[in-house]
Structures are given as C-alpha cells and as structure tokens.
Design a protein around this motif. Structure first.
Motif, PDB file in Angstrom:
ATOM      1  N   ASN A 100       6.547 -33.867  -6.651  1.00  0.00           N
ATOM      2  CA  ASN A 100       6.396 -35.144  -5.946  1.00  0.00           C
ATOM      3  C   ASN A 100       7.679 -35.959  -6.074  1.00  0.00           C
ATOM      4  O   ASN A 100       8.233 -36.102  -7.156  1.00  0.00           O
ATOM      5  N   ASP A 101       8.150 -36.478  -4.973  1.00  0.00           N
ATOM      6  CA  ASP A 101       9.349 -37.335  -4.887  1.00  0.00           C
ATOM      7  C   ASP A 101      10.648 -36.583  -5.162  1.00  0.00           C
ATOM      8  O   ASP A 101      11.699 -37.198  -5.343  1.00  0.00           O
ATOM      9  N   ALA A 102      10.621 -35.256  -5.184  1.00  0.00           N
ATOM     10  CA  ALA A 102      11.856 -34.495  -5.388  1.00  0.00           C
ATOM     11  C   ALA A 102      12.746 -34.583  -4.150  1.00  0.00           C
ATOM     12  O   ALA A 102      12.261 -34.647  -3.015  1.00  0.00           O
ATOM     13  N   ALA A 103      14.047 -34.576  -4.379  1.00  0.00           N
ATOM     14  CA  ALA A 103      15.008 -34.486  -3.275  1.00  0.00           C
ATOM     15  C   ALA A 103      15.024 -33.048  -2.762  1.00  0.00           C
ATOM     16  O   ALA A 103      14.966 -32.110  -3.552  1.00  0.00           O
ATOM     17  N   VAL A 104      15.078 -32.885  -1.452  1.00  0.00           N
ATOM     18  CA  VAL A 104      15.150 -31.556  -0.825  1.00  0.00           C
ATOM     19  C   VAL A 104      16.595 -31.347  -0.378  1.00  0.00           C
ATOM     20  O   VAL A 104      17.113 -32.089   0.460  1.00  0.00           O
ATOM     21  N   LEU A 105      17.234 -30.343  -0.965  1.00  0.00           N
ATOM     22  CA  LEU A 105      18.659 -30.113  -0.746  1.00  0.00           C
ATOM     23  C   LEU A 105      18.893 -28.773  -0.060  1.00  0.00           C
ATOM     24  O   LEU A 105      18.162 -27.815  -0.301  1.00  0.00           O
TER      25      LEU A 105
END
Length: 195
Positions: A100-105
């Motif tokens: 949850n709320d992780a950055a997608v790179l």
C-alpha cells in the motif's frame, strides 16, 4: 505541453532500482483477493506501465523488482487513471497489502520518447522557475501528486517552499537548453511568493 509521468529522487540501490528509475504511480490498495494491486498513475498515459516487463515497488519493505504478469486499465475516477497490476510473487490480498502506497517504478529504458512539446515530470526537476516578467521564483525541487491538481514544489533559498498547482494554462514554456520553466500563475500567488 502535457505532463506524462513523474520522477522523484530515488536512493541508489545498485543492481535493483537505481536513481534513474522513473516513478509512474502509486499503489492505492489491493484489488481483489488474488494479489492484484490498484495503481493510480501520475500522468494520463498508461502505455509505459502497460508495456513494462519489469517494475519495482519502493516502500517500507525496500525497493524490490518484480516481473509484470499483467496490467489493465480499470477507470479514471476524478481524472486519475488507474491500473490493475499483477506481479509475479504477489498472489494474495495479504501480500498485496504490504505494498500500500508504494511507488511504482520502471527502468529508464522502458520509457518511450514523447512528441515535441510534451515532457515528463522528471524533465522539470532542477529547472529554474521564472515568472512571466523574468523574475526568478526558485528551483523546481519536486512534484507532488495530490487528489486534486498536482503541485510544483519550488525551492527558494532562505524561505519556505513555494507550492503551485500544475495548471497547464500557467505554464508558458519550457526552455531545456537554458534550464528554465516559465510560469504565469495569478498575481496574488506571485505576490505571496515575493513576500
């Protein structure tokens, strides 16, 4: 001009996701019981994420690369495009919830070139922001994705950051060669910036 993505400063993690990896969105929450992730994109073009074979998630567990099993658009509430993303190794709601709320790179080689006149948010970081009269407002340090308009964070020496909503009508031009972003926000905001 149209913004199509976002980049934040990324801590270098050799061999995994270094500082050139590009942040395209954020995980909102699990989507379904089978490990799907609901991702809100920062821009309005899903093609970079839809075509990515590998992505990385950055959050409290660290910056971890994953192979993409599938990705599909699921709508755009309040103008924010969302994707459902399935990643190898995330196969349950509990495993998805960790991100949850992780950055997608995505790696930089996965980012397509844009037509003339369009730019990625990462292209704005570090530019000198100038008002229409040529006065310097500060340096673009970051762009914040919010539920409403995205916000330019303009760093000013010895003063609080100037926060300006990203409104296309306020962007006069981008002069890459000179490292400048020319803006024309309402006079009240400029007056506040100078006080």
């Amino acid at each position: 001009m149209a913004a199509s993505g976002r980049v934040n400063e990324i801590e270098a993690t050799p061999g995994v996701a270094g500082r050139d990896w590009v942040e395209l969105g954020r995980v909102l929450r699990p989507h379904g019981l089978d490990g799907g992730l609901l991702v809100a994109l920062h821009g309005d073009d899903p093609s970079n994420l839809l075509s990515a074979e590998t992505i990385a998630l950055r959050s409290r567990p660290g910056t971890i690369p994953f192979r993409v099993e599938s990705a599909e658009p699921v709508g755009a509430p309040r103008g924010r495009l969302r994707l459902r993303l399935f990643l190898s190794g995330i196969d349950s709601c509990d495993r998805a919830r960790v991100w949850n709320d992780a950055a997608v790179l995505v790696p930089p080689e996965s980012i397509r070139e844009l037509p003339a006149g369009e730019y990625y948010w990462r292209d704005l970081i570090g530019l000198v922001a100038r008002a229409a009269d040529g006065s310097e407002l500060g340096v673009v340090a970051e762009i914040l994705a919010t539920a409403g308009a995205d916000v330019l964070v303009i760093r000013r020496e010895g003063r609080a950051d100037l926060l300006l909503p990203v409104v296309s009508e306020w962007i006069l031009r981008l002069e890459r060669e000179d490292g400048e972003l020319w803006l024309d926000p309402p006079r009240e905001l400029i007056a506040e910036a100078r006080s």
